[in-house]
Design an enzyme around this catalytic site. Structure first.
Site, PDB file in Angstrom:
ATOM      1  N   ARG A  11      -1.844  -5.783  -8.873  1.00 56.43           N
ATOM      2  CA  ARG A  11      -0.657  -6.618  -8.629  1.00 56.43           C
ATOM      3  C   ARG A  11      -0.455  -7.683  -9.696  1.00 56.43           C
ATOM      4  NH1 ARG A  11      -2.983  -7.624  -2.804  1.00 56.43           N
ATOM      5  NH2 ARG A  11      -4.694  -7.797  -4.231  1.00 56.43           N
TER       6      ARG A  11
ATOM      7  N   HIS B 203       0.836  -1.209   0.000  1.00 57.71           N
ATOM      8  CA  HIS B 203       0.000   0.000   0.000  1.00 57.71           C
ATOM      9  C   HIS B 203       0.873   1.262   0.000  1.00 57.71           C
ATOM     10  CE1 HIS B 203      -3.183  -2.656   2.113  1.00 57.71           C
ATOM     11  NE2 HIS B 203      -3.650  -2.396   0.907  1.00 57.71           N
TER      12      HIS B 203
END
Ligand code: PNS
Length: 160
Positions: free
Chosen positions: A90, A17
């Site tokens: 991702r 993050h």
């Protein structure tokens, strides 16, 4: 002044993050990390705990503010005058869910674009669920989360 919203559950915030946030800071003038309470996910940390954690982790990031997200992210972005919603992407496995969410948000608020950022390859496997599993089974957390987060996870697991 170009403002972006970075929404998520952040339960807990990971190094992935923070990597995304760093990248977003290079593209926008201001960022609001918007924490979804997500009670249906039975979060490990309360929204207030996640708020305190993210505020501590982003203290040095001048462009970043942290808030608890109430309601739809599309409406929140409109209220704040944001031009973009940031999401980390991702792997291909993220695509379907992110694609649906981005298109739904575009219907709800056509003025806001979803911008996908790729984290460092060191974090492409990383997610918050994995971190919680590793923690519960006594694994080393420091490669995945900042020390403050690791400390609070251990404290909570011990009943603190
Ligand atoms: O970190 P997550 O759990 O993948 O984040 C999901 C999140 C918080 C971005 C999503 O659940 C969300 O946007 N929630 C706010 C409510 C909302 O706007 N829902 C409609 C999204 S199309």
């Amino acid at each position: 002044m170009r403002l972006a919203i970075y929404p998520g559950t952040f339960d807990p915030p990971t190094r992935g993050h923070l990597d995304i946030l760093d990248r977003a800071c290079k593209l926008f003038d201001r960022l609001i990390v918007a924490i979804a309470e997500n009670p249906q996910k039975a979060p490990f940390f309360s929204a207030k705990e996640r708020l305190n954690l993210l505020q501590a982790l982003t203290r040095e990031m001048e462009k970043v503010e942290v808030e608890i997200l109430k309601g739809l992210v599309a409406n929140y972005a409109q209220r704040k005058g944001a031009v973009a919603i940031i999401r980390g992407m991702r792997a291909v496995s993220d695509f379907e869910y992110e694609f649906q969410m981005a298109l739904a948000n575009r219907h709800l608020n056509p003025q806001v674009e979803t911008v996908f950022l790729m984290p460092s390859e060191n974090y492409t496997f990383l997610n918050s669920t994995l971190v919680k599993n590793i923690a519960e089974l006594g694994g080393e957390l420091n490669p995945f989360v900042p020390p403050l987060v690791a400390e609070l996870i251990h404290k909570k697991l011990k009943g603190g």
